[in-house]
Write a protein that holds these residues in place. Sequence first.
Motif: not given
Length: 295
Positions: A241-242, A178-179, A175-176
């Motif tokens: 982030p992705e 974002p994707w 969960t650290d």
Amino acid sequence: MRNTDIRIRDPYIVADKETKQYYLFGTTDSDPWNGEGEGFKVYRSENLEEWVEEGYAFRPPKNFWANKNFWAPEVHKYLGKWYLIASFYAKGQHRGVQIFRSENIVGPYFPISEKPVTPVEWDCLDGTLYIENGIPWLIFSHEWTQIRDGAICAMKLTEDLSEAMEKPVVLFHATDAPWSVPDTGDVVQSEGENYVTDGPFLYHENGAFKMLWSSFAQEGYAIGTAYSLSGSVCGPWRQNPEPTCPFGGHGMLFEDFSGRRLLALHAPNTSGLERLRLITWNSATTLQNSDTPRA
């Protein structure tokens, strides 16, 4: 055989410069989820297009502790020997990562300890070896099956790789990123929100120390990238982030004999349809499913 002929998950390729041969390892059992563990096949190629099956690099010895889920072998050369690192499971025991040794890259590989090197009370899988300042580290996944929010951990090993020197440290949780989303039911099926961490692979690129790892994204099984802010195994690690590759998972990088860096992964993630994909690596962009394989 060609790439499309070989059903394989979690591919790992060694480009052996001495012989100018490529060696392909991976999860190769006919039913790696529920069937009896058979072992790990190894394939050899001169061009990454046509492969010859070399037989089994590993088959379980008599009285081997595990009997199913023979998963994700990696092969590393270390102190003049070849080492195979893989995951195993038996009912009533926790899944664990064990290490094996051979004089030859194709095996046969034999255990260097009776039990997994990962903590006996943890559910663990997908170990990879990294040497930092002469000290061997095992980087592996602490599974969602036990902690819900899967973690990537690191643990110092003794010089002979037979046991841990210290307790593991947590590098990050799924969960650290974002994707990362709760499992989509593609393979993992369980009640509640479960976040997967699979297939860590460490590498250097443009002066940065990075890690590929896999989880589920909105599109399905995917590969993300993390960066060590300290340049060392213990991080801290920052997540892209992705997802870097949103259409396949459990990836690793290697250089072919022309010096080109390639990403090896399996796609699709559908049981029975998994195949090796080889894609020219471009760290500057998100890979697309239409990206053409190198081979």
